[in-house]
Motif scaffolding. Structure first.
Motif, PDB file in Angstrom:
ATOM      1  N   VAL A 177      25.113  57.214 -68.243  1.00  0.00           N
ATOM      2  CA  VAL A 177      25.692  56.991 -66.913  1.00  0.00           C
ATOM      3  C   VAL A 177      25.904  55.488 -66.718  1.00  0.00           C
ATOM      4  CG1 VAL A 177      25.377  57.241 -64.422  1.00  0.00           C
ATOM      5  CG2 VAL A 177      24.573  59.042 -65.967  1.00  0.00           C
ATOM      6  N   PHE A 178      27.064  55.147 -66.211  1.00  0.00           N
ATOM      7  CA  PHE A 178      27.396  53.744 -65.981  1.00  0.00           C
ATOM      8  C   PHE A 178      27.751  53.553 -64.516  1.00  0.00           C
ATOM      9  CE2 PHE A 178      28.810  54.809 -70.344  1.00  0.00           C
ATOM     10  CZ  PHE A 178      27.841  54.096 -71.028  1.00  0.00           C
ATOM     11  N   ALA A 179      27.510  52.344 -64.027  1.00  0.00           N
ATOM     12  CA  ALA A 179      27.790  52.034 -62.629  1.00  0.00           C
ATOM     13  C   ALA A 179      29.135  51.331 -62.509  1.00  0.00           C
ATOM     14  CB  ALA A 179      26.685  51.146 -62.057  1.00  0.00           C
ATOM     15  N   GLU A 180      30.059  51.960 -61.844  1.00  0.00           N
ATOM     16  CA  GLU A 180      31.352  51.362 -61.484  1.00  0.00           C
ATOM     17  C   GLU A 180      32.327  51.175 -62.659  1.00  0.00           C
ATOM     18  OE1 GLU A 180      32.092  51.107 -58.342  1.00  0.00           O
ATOM     19  OE2 GLU A 180      30.074  51.525 -57.637  1.00  0.00           O
ATOM     20  N   ARG A 181      31.802  50.944 -63.844  1.00  0.00           N
ATOM     21  CA  ARG A 181      32.649  50.558 -64.965  1.00  0.00           C
ATOM     22  C   ARG A 181      31.934  50.967 -66.240  1.00  0.00           C
ATOM     23  NH1 ARG A 181      33.900  45.853 -67.900  1.00  0.00           N
ATOM     24  NH2 ARG A 181      36.102  45.262 -67.773  1.00  0.00           N
ATOM     25  N   PHE A 182      32.662  51.519 -67.187  1.00  0.00           N
ATOM     26  CA  PHE A 182      32.055  51.949 -68.447  1.00  0.00           C
ATOM     27  C   PHE A 182      31.289  50.786 -69.075  1.00  0.00           C
ATOM     28  CE2 PHE A 182      31.491  53.471 -72.678  1.00  0.00           C
ATOM     29  CZ  PHE A 182      31.580  54.835 -72.614  1.00  0.00           C
ATOM     30  N   GLY A 183      30.043  51.046 -69.438  1.00  0.00           N
ATOM     31  CA  GLY A 183      29.241  50.016 -70.081  1.00  0.00           C
ATOM     32  C   GLY A 183      28.333  49.256 -69.132  1.00  0.00           C
ATOM     33  N   GLU A 184      28.592  49.381 -67.820  1.00  0.00           N
ATOM     34  CA  GLU A 184      27.748  48.663 -66.847  1.00  0.00           C
ATOM     35  C   GLU A 184      26.490  49.481 -66.563  1.00  0.00           C
ATOM     36  OE1 GLU A 184      28.117  45.598 -65.413  1.00  0.00           O
ATOM     37  OE2 GLU A 184      29.810  45.425 -66.818  1.00  0.00           O
ATOM     38  N   PRO A 185      25.334  48.854 -66.697  1.00  0.00           N
ATOM     39  CA  PRO A 185      24.076  49.613 -66.593  1.00  0.00           C
ATOM     40  C   PRO A 185      23.901  50.350 -65.263  1.00  0.00           C
ATOM     41  CG  PRO A 185      23.657  47.235 -66.749  1.00  0.00           C
ATOM     42  CD  PRO A 185      25.111  47.443 -67.028  1.00  0.00           C
ATOM     43  N   TRP A 186      23.355  51.545 -65.365  1.00  0.00           N
ATOM     44  CA  TRP A 186      23.042  52.368 -64.202  1.00  0.00           C
ATOM     45  C   TRP A 186      21.567  52.214 -63.894  1.00  0.00           C
ATOM     46  CZ3 TRP A 186      25.103  54.973 -60.353  1.00  0.00           C
ATOM     47  CH2 TRP A 186      24.347  55.955 -59.700  1.00  0.00           C
ATOM     48  N   ARG A 187      21.289  51.696 -62.730  1.00  0.00           N
ATOM     49  CA  ARG A 187      19.872  51.531 -62.349  1.00  0.00           C
ATOM     50  C   ARG A 187      19.737  51.873 -60.888  1.00  0.00           C
ATOM     51  NH1 ARG A 187      20.530  46.265 -64.142  1.00  0.00           N
ATOM     52  NH2 ARG A 187      20.059  45.962 -66.357  1.00  0.00           N
TER      53      ARG A 187
END
Lengths: 229, 229
Positions: free
Chosen positions: B217-227
């Motif tokens: 799962v990515f936040a906002e953009r592929f590759g951006e960490p989901w936390r």
């Protein structure tokens, strides 16, 4: 490292009422056209993602990835590559579901090895199992393969969100190349579906009917009438 | 004629206990490898099929068809074109899920017209809506399109069967050409999935783990960490 089963998934809706049973979800769910700006609570979104991630996949390869779009500016950007559908920018959460055609080859070894360590398969035959899996999947159209798999997880997410009392809209109306470009999705990624999650701003669309089972279900052989009840 | 919502779907398991909630289904479900010969009651199979048929589809075109194989001889025949997997012949019910690449063009008019009569869409603009739909779908890879759609309905069926307390095994190991030949599936049909339904004959396979959300799962953009939590 793969993760163990999540143990802290909420067992009720945020107001404490029980989850909506799946029969009610499937009968009452309608694709939502207008969303309010009410946010989806973090624990509900987390449950949707983590339960969706429990979906089955061939060899447990999980070739799905999800970009969660919540930022208003990004939702407008997504809207622009989704045939300008207003609900894309309205819904507080839109999940971009992506199937990865190649990445599973790199993680296959890890997944099969850890599966064997967890008791599924012979740890001494991981390499052999991997070769069989790679040969089997490579013999298929991998775009089809990742689309099928990703839809299992997306469908699970949709039904989970509805069980927690939220409204959803699965969408196929988008320009895949545009979505990939705007959200940095790698070349090998197939944009499979968008799933909006939130609260409906107006009453549901009317029920449009379904083919009766006699038209879509056959007994024993395609074309043979189904008359079970 | 399309059908109205079914009203007589059982709201509990056959023993009277409540349906298993979707969080438990997704966490506890394992693909079943060995089935007993205990039959699936007609009312449960009917609920699985009718609730699965409520799945959403683009324009409500429902491009899915299901061949329900219960006859022992036919299950052995299916096993032979399914890499000889014993569970195919063991399970009391195996559903062959098929996506139809062409048939929707013939039913589009009826579906959109009846949808408009039921309040979704303008009855005077059915022809226009149909042209838009045909153009949109024809612009996609229709094999992909029907695979995606059929997996929504199959996933719903799998989760419904599990909610009613039955065990399932979704399968992708089959020779599609062989399945088509043996079960008279038309040329335009895509064999998408087999779904075995019954009772497990032995304890479930161990849980093999899943990628943690941080890896899928990515936040906002592929590759951006989901936390998120």
């Amino acid at each position: 490292m793969l993760a163990d089963k999540p143990t802290d998934i909420p067992r009720a809706r945020t107001d404490g009422s029980p989850l909506k049973p799946i029969n009610e979800v499937l009968l009452e769910r309608r694709a939502t056209n207008k969303f309010t700006d009410e946010e989806v609570p973090a624990e509900v979104l987390d449950a949707v993602l983590r339960l969706g991630a429990q979906a089955p996949s061939g060899y447990n390869f999980q070739p799905w990835r999800f970009v969660v779009v919540r930022d208003a500016e990004n939702r407008r950007r997504l809207q622009q590559v989704a045939f300008n559908q207003p609900k894309v920018a309205q819904a507080p959460v839109v999940v971009i579901a992506v199937g990865m055609k190649e990445e599973w080859k790199e993680t296959a070894d890890e997944v099969l090895r850890e599966g064997a360590q967890r008791g599924a398969g012979n740890p001494d035959k991981v390499e052999q199992a991997k070769q069989g899996a790679v040969q089997f999947i490579s013999g298929m159209d991998t775009a089809l393969w990742v689309n099928r798999h990703t839809m299992i997880a997306v469908t699970a997410m949709m039904l989970v969100a509805e069980s927690y009392g939220y409204d959803t809209a699965p969408m196929e109306g988008f320009d895949a190349a545009g979505v990939k470009r705007e959200f940095a999705i790698p070349e090998e990624g197939e944009v499979v579906c968008l799933l909006a999650i939130g609260r409906a701003a107006e009453p549901d669309k009317p029920y449009t009917g379904r083919f009766p089972l006699e038209r879509i279900v056959f007994a024993e052989r395609f074309g043979e009438p189904w008359r079970d009840k």
